[in-house]
Design a protein around this motif. Structure first.
Motif, short mmCIF file in Angstrom:
data_model
loop_
_atom_site.label_atom_id
_atom_site.label_comp_id
_atom_site.label_asym_id
_atom_site.label_seq_id
_atom_site.Cartn_x
_atom_site.Cartn_y
_atom_site.Cartn_z
N TRP A 1 -7.56 -34.09 13.35
CA TRP A 1 -7.92 -32.98 12.48
C TRP A 1 -7.26 -33.16 11.12
O TRP A 1 -6.13 -33.64 11.02
CB TRP A 1 -7.48 -31.65 13.09
CG TRP A 1 -8.31 -31.23 14.26
CD1 TRP A 1 -8.21 -31.69 15.55
CD2 TRP A 1 -9.34 -30.24 14.27
NE1 TRP A 1 -9.13 -31.06 16.35
CE2 TRP A 1 -9.83 -30.17 15.60
CE3 TRP A 1 -9.89 -29.42 13.30
CZ2 TRP A 1 -10.85 -29.29 15.96
CZ3 TRP A 1 -10.91 -28.55 13.65
CH2 TRP A 1 -11.38 -28.49 14.97
N SER A 2 -7.96 -32.78 10.06
CA SER A 2 -7.40 -32.77 8.71
C SER A 2 -7.35 -31.32 8.24
O SER A 2 -8.20 -30.51 8.61
CB SER A 2 -8.24 -33.61 7.76
OG SER A 2 -9.56 -33.10 7.66
N LEU A 3 -6.35 -31.02 7.40
CA LEU A 3 -6.10 -29.64 7.00
C LEU A 3 -5.96 -29.52 5.49
O LEU A 3 -5.43 -30.41 4.83
CB LEU A 3 -4.81 -29.11 7.64
CG LEU A 3 -4.69 -29.20 9.16
CD1 LEU A 3 -3.31 -28.71 9.59
CD2 LEU A 3 -5.78 -28.38 9.84
N SER A 4 -6.43 -28.42 4.95
CA SER A 4 -6.13 -28.00 3.57
C SER A 4 -6.24 -26.48 3.56
O SER A 4 -6.66 -25.86 4.54
CB SER A 4 -7.09 -28.64 2.56
OG SER A 4 -8.42 -28.24 2.80
N ASN A 5 -5.89 -25.87 2.44
CA ASN A 5 -5.92 -24.41 2.40
C ASN A 5 -6.00 -23.92 0.97
O ASN A 5 -5.73 -24.64 0.01
CB ASN A 5 -4.68 -23.82 3.08
CG ASN A 5 -3.42 -24.03 2.25
OD1 ASN A 5 -2.98 -25.14 2.04
ND2 ASN A 5 -2.84 -22.93 1.77
N ASP A 6 -6.41 -22.66 0.83
CA ASP A 6 -6.23 -21.93 -0.41
C ASP A 6 -5.44 -20.67 -0.07
O ASP A 6 -4.80 -20.61 0.99
CB ASP A 6 -7.58 -21.64 -1.09
CG ASP A 6 -8.56 -20.87 -0.20
OD1 ASP A 6 -8.10 -20.18 0.74
OD2 ASP A 6 -9.78 -20.96 -0.44
N ALA A 7 -5.50 -19.66 -0.91
CA ALA A 7 -4.67 -18.47 -0.67
C ALA A 7 -5.14 -17.65 0.53
O ALA A 7 -4.36 -16.87 1.08
CB ALA A 7 -4.64 -17.60 -1.92
N GLN A 8 -6.40 -17.82 0.94
CA GLN A 8 -6.96 -16.97 1.99
C GLN A 8 -7.38 -17.70 3.25
O GLN A 8 -7.45 -17.10 4.31
CB GLN A 8 -8.18 -16.22 1.43
CG GLN A 8 -7.87 -15.28 0.28
CD GLN A 8 -9.13 -14.66 -0.29
OE1 GLN A 8 -10.09 -15.34 -0.68
NE2 GLN A 8 -9.15 -13.33 -0.33
N ARG A 9 -7.66 -18.99 3.14
CA ARG A 9 -8.30 -19.68 4.26
C ARG A 9 -7.62 -21.01 4.56
O ARG A 9 -7.09 -21.68 3.67
CB ARG A 9 -9.78 -19.94 3.97
CG ARG A 9 -10.56 -18.71 3.55
CD ARG A 9 -11.93 -19.09 3.00
NE ARG A 9 -12.62 -17.96 2.41
CZ ARG A 9 -12.46 -17.55 1.15
NH1 ARG A 9 -11.65 -18.22 0.35
NH2 ARG A 9 -13.11 -16.50 0.69
N LEU A 10 -7.68 -21.37 5.83
CA LEU A 10 -7.30 -22.70 6.29
C LEU A 10 -8.58 -23.48 6.55
O LEU A 10 -9.49 -22.96 7.21
CB LEU A 10 -6.48 -22.61 7.58
CG LEU A 10 -6.15 -23.94 8.25
CD1 LEU A 10 -5.09 -24.69 7.46
CD2 LEU A 10 -5.67 -23.71 9.69
N TYR A 11 -8.67 -24.69 6.02
CA TYR A 11 -9.84 -25.54 6.24
C TYR A 11 -9.43 -26.66 7.19
O TYR A 11 -8.56 -27.48 6.86
CB TYR A 11 -10.36 -26.09 4.92
CG TYR A 11 -10.67 -25.00 3.92
CD1 TYR A 11 -11.75 -24.14 4.11
CD2 TYR A 11 -9.86 -24.79 2.80
CE1 TYR A 11 -12.02 -23.11 3.22
CE2 TYR A 11 -10.13 -23.78 1.90
CZ TYR A 11 -11.21 -22.94 2.11
OH TYR A 11 -11.47 -21.92 1.22
N ALA A 12 -10.03 -26.65 8.36
CA ALA A 12 -9.66 -27.59 9.42
C ALA A 12 -10.90 -28.33 9.88
O ALA A 12 -11.91 -27.70 10.24
CB ALA A 12 -9.02 -26.84 10.59
N GLY A 13 -10.85 -29.66 9.86
CA GLY A 13 -12.03 -30.42 10.24
C GLY A 13 -11.69 -31.72 10.92
O GLY A 13 -10.56 -32.21 10.87
#
Length: 435
Positions: A412-424
Motif C-alpha cells: 500500500w502507498s499513502l499520502s494525505n491532505d488536511a482531511q483525507r488519507l489516500y491509500a492505494g
C-alpha cells in the motif's frame, strides 16, 4: 474511537459486509471460500478464482503488448474487483487503467495522484474524478523495476512536479497550467541533467559538464523565484537520501568518493557542506528532525546524530540473533517511529532514545512500506492483502486496519491532505477520512 454503525458486538477490528448483503444475501461471493482464513485474517480466495485471476492477468499482459505494437485487439476483459472492505468506509475509490508505480515518486504529493507507466493522473480530492494527466519523458523500458534509478523518479513536492529536458528544469503544476515554467540552466553546468529531489523550497539536480572533467556539477533551483540558487562541482557522487528531509535550512546528503562513504549535511542556501561522518557504503536513508539525523547502524541498529555537528547522541542496538532490517523512520520532533521489516514498530523519545512503546503488526513490511504520520495517527502500510494499520501515535494502540480483498501484489502507498488519507495499491486508490 467512535463506534461504527453496523459493526457486530464484540468485533472491534473491522466493519465490512459482503457485496449484496444489504439486499438480504447471507452467503459469501463465489470467489471466496466460506469459513476459510488467509494470512490477514480474511477469507481465502478459492482455487478456481485464483486460476481465473491469473488467466486475466496473462491475457491482459498479452493484450497490452499487442496494442502497444499497433494491433487492433478487442478490449481487455474486466479485471477482478474487490468483494469486501474492512475498516472505515472509503469516501471514494478510483480504479486506474493499469497498475500504479508510487515508488517512482520522490515524495508524497499534496493531492491524490495515480502514477503509472502512462503518466500521472491527478484526481479531485472530494470525488476521485480524474482532472488532469501529466506525461513524462522518462526511461520506461525497465519501469517499474530498479526503483533506485534517480533518473527514473518523478520529482514531486506539494502541488508541483519537476522534470529536466534539453538543458532546462521544467515545473508543472498538478492543477494550474498557467503557473508552469521552464528554466534554462547555464551552459557551463553541462548536459545530462538528472533531478535528485526536492525539499519544498529547492529542487536539487546534477549535470555532466562538457568536456567531462571527472566531476559532475551539483545545483539547486529555487522554484518560487525560478532561479538557480547555487551550483558547484560535486566532491564525489553526492545525492540526497530518499525520503529527502530538510530542516532549518539544512539537508542530509550521501557521498561516495575515493575517500570512502560519508553522510554529509548541506546548507540549503549555498550548497556548502557543514559536516560529514563516515558511514557504510550501502547507506540508503537518513531522516532529519529539528535536533537529529537518524541513520541505520548496520541492518538492525539505529543511531541518532546531532544535527548541529554530526556527533553521536544516542543509538539503539539489536539483540543477539536478531535479523530484522530497519526501514526509514518518521518523527514529529518529540517521538521518532521506527518500523522494521518483521512488522514491529517502536516509538522512541527523540531527545533521549528512551523506548516509549512497541506494536507488532499482523503483517510484515518491506523497503517499499513508508509509514505516514498525520496528526495524532501513525499509518503503516503493509502488503496488498494485509492493508493499512492506523496506530495512536502517543500510545501505539491500534485504531483500525483498512483493507480490501485485492487482488494485488504491491504494498500500500499513502499520502494525505488536511482531511483525507489516500491509500492505494496496484490499480486501486481509496480516499479515507482522517481520524
Amino acid at each position: 474511537m467512535p463506534e461504527q454503525a453496523g459493526r457486530p458486538d464484540g468485533d472491534a477490528g473491522a466493519s465490512w459486509q459482503w457485496d449484496g448483503e444489504e439486499d438480504g444475501g447471507s452467503e459469501a461471493p463465489e470467489d471466496v471460500v466460506s469459513g476459510g482464513a488467509g494470512e490477514d485474517g480474511g477469507p481465502l480466495l478459492s482455487r478456481r478464482r485464483l486460476l481465473t485471476g491469473a488467466g486475466v492477468l496473462v491475457a491482459g499482459g498479452a493484450l497490452w503488448a499487442f496494442t502497444r505494437a499497433g494491433g487492433g485487439a478487442d478490449p481487455a476483459p474486466p479485471r477482478p474487483r474487490p468483494t469486501r472492505l474492512a475498516g472505515p468506509e472509503p469516501l471514494w475509490t478510483y480504479r486506474g487503467p493499469e497498475a500504479m508505480t508510487p515508488e517512482r515518486l520522490s515524495d508524497r504529493p499534496s493531492r491524490p495522484v495515480f502514477l503509472s507507466r502512462s503518466g500521472l493522473q491527478v484526481l479531485d480530492p472530494a470525488t476521485g474524478t480524474p482532472l488532469r494527466t501529466l506525461d513524462f519523458a522518462l526511461p520506461k523500458t525497465d519501469w517499474p523495476s530498479d526503483v533506485e534509478l534517480s533518473n527514473g523518479r518523478v520529482v514531486i513536492s506539494g502541488d508541483r512536479v519537476y522534470t529536466a529536458s534539453n538543458g532546462h528544469v521544467d515545473s508543472r503544476h498538478l492543477t494550474d497550467p498557467a503557473s508552469e515554467w521552464s528554466l534554462p540552466l547555464p551552459e557551463e553546468l553541462g548536459t545530462g541533467i538528472t533531478l535528485l529531489g526536492c525539499d519544498g523550497d529547492l529542487v536539487y539536480g546534477r549535470a555532466m559538464p562538457r568536456p567531462y572533467n571527472g566531476n559532475d556539477n551539483l545545483f539547486a533551483v529555487r522554484y518560487r523565484e525560478n532561479v538557480v540558487a547555487w551550483a558547484r562541482p560535486s566532491t564525489g557522487s553526492e545525492r540526497p537520501l530518499t525520503p529527502l528531509t530538510a530542516v532549518g535550512g539544512r539537508v542530509p546528503f550521501f557521498d561516495t568518493s575515493a575517500a570512502g562513504a560519508h553522510l554529509t549535511l548541506l546548507e540549503t542556501a549555498t550548497g556548502k557542506r557543514l559536516w560529514e561522518v563516515p558511514v557504510e557504503v550501502g547507506l540508503n536513508w537518513a531522516v532529519a528532525d529539528t535536533e537529529h539525523i537518524y541513520a541505520p547502524a548496520g541492518t538492525a541498529g539505529l543511531r541518532a546524530l546531532r544535527l548541529a555537528d554530526g556527533a553521536p547522541s544516542w543509538s539503539v542496538a539489536p539483540g543477539p540473533n536478531e535479523e530484522w532490517r530497519l526501514l526509514p523512520p518518521v518523527g514529529d520532533g518529540t517521538r521518532v517511529y521506527v518500523p522494521r521489516d518483521d512488522g514491529v514498530v517502536t516509538a522512541y523519545a527523540a531527545a533521549t532514545g528512551a523506548r516509549l512503546w512497541v506494536h507488532r503488526l499482523p503483517f510484515r513490511l518491506d523497503r517499499r512500506s513508508r509509514p505516514l504520520l498525520a496528526g495524532p495517527t501513525l499509518f503503516v502500510p503493509g502488503p496488498a492483502a494485509s492493508g493499512v494499520c492506523a496506530l495512536d501515535a502517543a500510545t501505539g494502540e491500534e485504531r483500525w486496519t483498512f483493507r480490501d480483498s485485492g487482488p494485488g501484489v504491491d504494498v500500500w502507498s499513502l499520502s494525505n491532505d488536511a482531511q483525507r488519507l489516500y491509500a492505494g495499491h496496484d490499480d486501486v486508490l481509496h480516499a479515507l477520512p482522517l481520524p
